[in-house]
Design a protein around this motif. Structure first.
Motif, PDB file in Angstrom:
ATOM      1  N   UNK A 193       0.867  -1.171   0.000  1.00  0.00           N
ATOM      2  CA  UNK A 193       0.000   0.000   0.000  1.00  0.00           C
ATOM      3  C   UNK A 193       0.907   1.225   0.000  1.00  0.00           C
ATOM      4  N   UNK A 194       0.754   2.089  -1.016  1.00  0.00           N
ATOM      5  CA  UNK A 194       1.707   3.197  -1.148  1.00  0.00           C
ATOM      6  C   UNK A 194       1.643   4.181   0.014  1.00  0.00           C
ATOM      7  N   UNK A 195       0.516   4.259   0.673  1.00  0.00           N
ATOM      8  CA  UNK A 195       0.435   5.188   1.805  1.00  0.00           C
ATOM      9  C   UNK A 195       1.081   4.572   3.037  1.00  0.00           C
ATOM     10  N   UNK A 196       0.705   3.320   3.303  1.00  0.00           N
ATOM     11  CA  UNK A 196       1.262   2.644   4.473  1.00  0.00           C
ATOM     12  C   UNK A 196       2.766   2.413   4.317  1.00  0.00           C
ATOM     13  N   UNK A 197       3.187   2.146   3.086  1.00  0.00           N
ATOM     14  CA  UNK A 197       4.609   1.834   2.845  1.00  0.00           C
ATOM     15  C   UNK A 197       5.376   3.047   2.311  1.00  0.00           C
ATOM     16  N   UNK A 222       8.586   3.819  -0.652  1.00  0.00           N
ATOM     17  CA  UNK A 222       8.493   4.680  -1.846  1.00  0.00           C
ATOM     18  C   UNK A 222       9.637   5.702  -1.787  1.00  0.00           C
ATOM     19  N   UNK A 223       9.868   6.243  -0.599  1.00  0.00           N
ATOM     20  CA  UNK A 223      10.964   7.226  -0.444  1.00  0.00           C
ATOM     21  C   UNK A 223      12.310   6.571  -0.767  1.00  0.00           C
ATOM     22  N   UNK A 224      12.473   5.335  -0.327  1.00  0.00           N
ATOM     23  CA  UNK A 224      13.720   4.618  -0.620  1.00  0.00           C
ATOM     24  C   UNK A 224      13.900   4.476  -2.140  1.00  0.00           C
ATOM     25  N   UNK A 225      12.844   4.040  -2.832  1.00  0.00           N
ATOM     26  CA  UNK A 225      12.935   3.843  -4.295  1.00  0.00           C
ATOM     27  C   UNK A 225      13.250   5.169  -4.984  1.00  0.00           C
ATOM     28  N   UNK A 226      12.592   6.247  -4.533  1.00  0.00           N
ATOM     29  CA  UNK A 226      12.830   7.557  -5.141  1.00  0.00           C
ATOM     30  C   UNK A 226      14.272   8.003  -4.901  1.00  0.00           C
ATOM     31  N   UNK A 227      14.800   7.684  -3.717  1.00  0.00           N
ATOM     32  CA  UNK A 227      16.188   8.071  -3.414  1.00  0.00           C
ATOM     33  C   UNK A 227      17.160   7.319  -4.329  1.00  0.00           C
ATOM     34  N   UNK A 228      16.894   6.032  -4.574  1.00  0.00           N
ATOM     35  CA  UNK A 228      17.760   5.249  -5.479  1.00  0.00           C
ATOM     36  C   UNK A 228      17.736   5.879  -6.877  1.00  0.00           C
ATOM     37  N   UNK A 229      16.550   6.259  -7.339  1.00  0.00           N
ATOM     38  CA  UNK A 229      16.418   6.887  -8.667  1.00  0.00           C
ATOM     39  C   UNK A 229      17.178   8.220  -8.701  1.00  0.00           C
ATOM     40  N   UNK A 234       3.638   6.802  -7.573  1.00  0.00           N
ATOM     41  CA  UNK A 234       4.174   7.360  -6.321  1.00  0.00           C
ATOM     42  C   UNK A 234       5.682   7.584  -6.424  1.00  0.00           C
ATOM     43  N   UNK A 235       6.396   6.685  -7.083  1.00  0.00           N
ATOM     44  CA  UNK A 235       7.857   6.848  -7.208  1.00  0.00           C
ATOM     45  C   UNK A 235       8.158   8.055  -8.113  1.00  0.00           C
ATOM     46  N   UNK A 236       7.378   8.228  -9.175  1.00  0.00           N
ATOM     47  CA  UNK A 236       7.585   9.395 -10.053  1.00  0.00           C
ATOM     48  C   UNK A 236       7.353  10.685  -9.258  1.00  0.00           C
ATOM     49  N   UNK A 237       6.244  10.725  -8.519  1.00  0.00           N
ATOM     50  CA  UNK A 237       5.927  11.946  -7.765  1.00  0.00           C
ATOM     51  C   UNK A 237       6.957  12.216  -6.668  1.00  0.00           C
ATOM     52  N   UNK A 238       7.339  11.165  -5.963  1.00  0.00           N
ATOM     53  CA  UNK A 238       8.274  11.339  -4.848  1.00  0.00           C
ATOM     54  C   UNK A 238       9.652  11.807  -5.349  1.00  0.00           C
ATOM     55  N   UNK A 239      10.082  11.265  -6.494  1.00  0.00           N
ATOM     56  CA  UNK A 239      11.409  11.645  -7.016  1.00  0.00           C
ATOM     57  C   UNK A 239      11.332  12.971  -7.758  1.00  0.00           C
TER      58      UNK A 239
END
Ligand code: TXA
Ligand code: MG
Length: 343
Positions: free
Chosen positions: A10-14, A18-25, A132-137
Motif C-alpha cells: 500500500x503506497x500510503x502505508x509503505x 516509496x521514499x527509498x525507491x525515489x532516493x535510489x532513482x 508514487x515513485x515518479x511523484x516522490x522523485x
C-alpha cells in the motif's frame, strides 16, 4: 551488484519504501517496479548515465529507444516539442493507463533514451507504485520492460528476480500485473497516426478516438531489412522461451488431431482444452477472454521453460480487438512459425 528486494502492499502505508525507491532513482540507480502492464526497469530519464545502466542490465541493443513515464500532463508537456490535439484526445481518454504516445522530443531528452531518434515515447501509467515513485522523485522515469532482452516480459516480481537479481539496485514486489502485456504504442509523429505495438487498448478504440490510424505492418508480420522500421523494438526476436514454438491456426478438433501424434511435444492451449488432450499442456486463459490471455501469456511462456519444453504447438488467438495484442506477442515468441490447419 547487491539487489535489494522489497514488498509494497500500500503506497500510503509503505511510504518509507516509496521514499527509498525515489532516493535510489535520484542517486542515479535503477529500480525494477510494477506497472499495470508489465514490470519495468526504471531510471531517471534525464540522466544519461543512469539510462545506460538499464541498457547494460537488460543486454538491450542501443538502437532501441525507451518509454518515458510521467505522473501528470504538465510533466509530459516538458518532454515534447509539440503536444497536438490528437495527443490531448488520447490522453484524456486513456491516461493514466496502458497507452504510449510517440511525439517529437524536446531538447531535454538524452540521446540514449530516444536512441538518437527525433521522437520520444511518453506514457502516464496508472499503477499506484510507479506513480508514487515518479511523484516522490519529481523525475520522469525511463523504463523498458524488466526482462533480459529477448525474454518474455515480467508480470510478477518473481520474473524480475529470475532475470535481474544482481543487475539492478532494487526490485519492488507489488504483486502481479493487471494487464500482463506491454502498453499500446501509437506514433503521432507520422501522418496518419500509426499503431506500432498493439495492447489492451485496441486499434478500434484508437480509431474511435482520433479517426484514421494506420496499423504498422510489423504488428502482424516479420520486418524485412528493406523496410523503414518505425518501431525499433519490433525488429528483434522477442518474448521467446527456449522452446521452438509453432502457432497453429484452426479449430480445436483440427488442433487435437494434428498435435496428438506428436509425442514429447507440449501444447499451449486455452483453459479446459488440456483435459481433452493426451500430451503435456500449458494453458493461457479461456478462448473467449482475450484480456485473460493477455494477463497470463507471458507467465505461460516462462512456464514452458520451467518444464523443459522443446517443441511447442500453440493454439492461435484471434486477430482483432485485444486479441491482436496477444497474437502480436505470440508470433514473435514463435519466430513467425505459423501453420493453418484445414477442418
Ligand atoms: O507497458 C509498457 O510499455 C512497459 C512498461 C514498463 O511501461 N514498457 C515497455 O518498454 O514495454 P519496452 O522498452 O520494452 O518497449 C518499448 C517499445 C519498443 O518496441 C521501442 O522500440 C518502442 O517502444 N519505442 C520507444 N521509443 C520509441 C520511439 N521514439 N519511436 C518508435 N518506437 C519507440
Ligand atoms: Mg520490452
Amino acid at each position: 551488484m547487491n539487489t535489494q528486494i522489497i514488498k509494497i502492499y500500500d503506497v500510503l502505508r509503505d511510504r518509507k519504501k516509496i521514499e527509498l525507491a525515489a532516493a535510489v532513482i535520484k542517486d542515479g540507480g535503477i529500480v525494477a517496479l510494477p506497472t499495470e502492464t508489465v514490470y519495468g526497469i526504471a531510471a531517471n530519464a534525464l540522466d544519461e548515465n543512469a539510462v545506460m545502466k538499464i541498457f547494460k542490465a537488460k543486454g538491450r541493443p542501443a538502437d532501441n529507444p525507451l518509454i518515458v513515464h510521467v505522473a501528470s500532463l504538465e510533466q509530459a508537456y516538458g518532454l515534447v516539442s509539440d503536444f497536438p490535439d490528437d495527443a490531448k484526445l488520447l490522453a484524456q481518454k486513456f491516461w493514466p493507463g496502458p497507452l504510449t504516445i510517440i511525439l517529437p522530443k524536446s531538447e531535454i531528452i538524452p540521446k540514449a533514451v530516444s536512441a538518437g531518434l527525433p521522437t520520444v515515447a511518453v506514457r502516464i501509467p496508472s499503477h499506484p507504485i510507479t506513480s508514487a515513485v515518479i511523484r516522490e522523485s519529481g523525475l520522469p522515469l525511463a523504463a523498458p520492460s524488466a526482462n533480459i532482452s529477448g525474454r518474455p516480459s515480467p508480470t510478477s516480481a518473481q520474473h524480475c528476480i529470475e532475470d535481474l537479481n544482481g543487475k539492478v539496485d532494487l526490485i519492488i514486489d507489488g504483486g502481479d500485473c493487471e494487464v500482463g502485456l506491454e502498453s499500446t504504442v501509437i506514433s503521432l509523429a507520422t501522418t496518419p497516426p500509426r499503431l506500432l505495438r498493439p495492447g489492451i487498448i485496441t486499434l478500434e478504440q484508437l480509431r474511435d478516438t482520433i479517426g484514421s490510424v494506420a496499423c504498422d505492418p510489423a504488428v502482424t508480420s516479420e520486418t524485412s531489412p528493406t523496410w523503414k522500421v518505425h518501431s525499433p523494438g519490433m525488429k528483434y526476436r522477442h518474448y521467446a522461451p527456449n522452446a521452438k514454438i509453432t502457432l497453429v491456426h484452426g479449430d480445436f478438433a483440427s488442433f487435437a488431431r494434428f498435435v496428438e501424434p506428436k509425442r514429447g511435444s507440449v501444447a499451449l492451449v486455452f483453459d479446459g482444452e488440456e483435459k481433452k488432450l493426451h500430451i503435456t499442456c500449458i494453458t493461457y486463459g479461456s478462448e473467449k477472454n482475450p484480456a485473460e490471455q493477455a494477463k497470463r501469456l507471458f507467465a505461460s511462456l516462462r512456464q514452458l521453460d520451467e518444464i523443459g519444453a522443446q517443441n511447442v504447438y500453440a493454439r492461435a488467438p484471434g486477430k482483432s480487438g485485444a486479441s491482436l495484442a496477444v497474437y502480436n506477442r505470440l508470433i514473435r515468441a514463435c519466430a513467425f512459425q505459423e501453420i493453418y490447419l484445414q477442418r
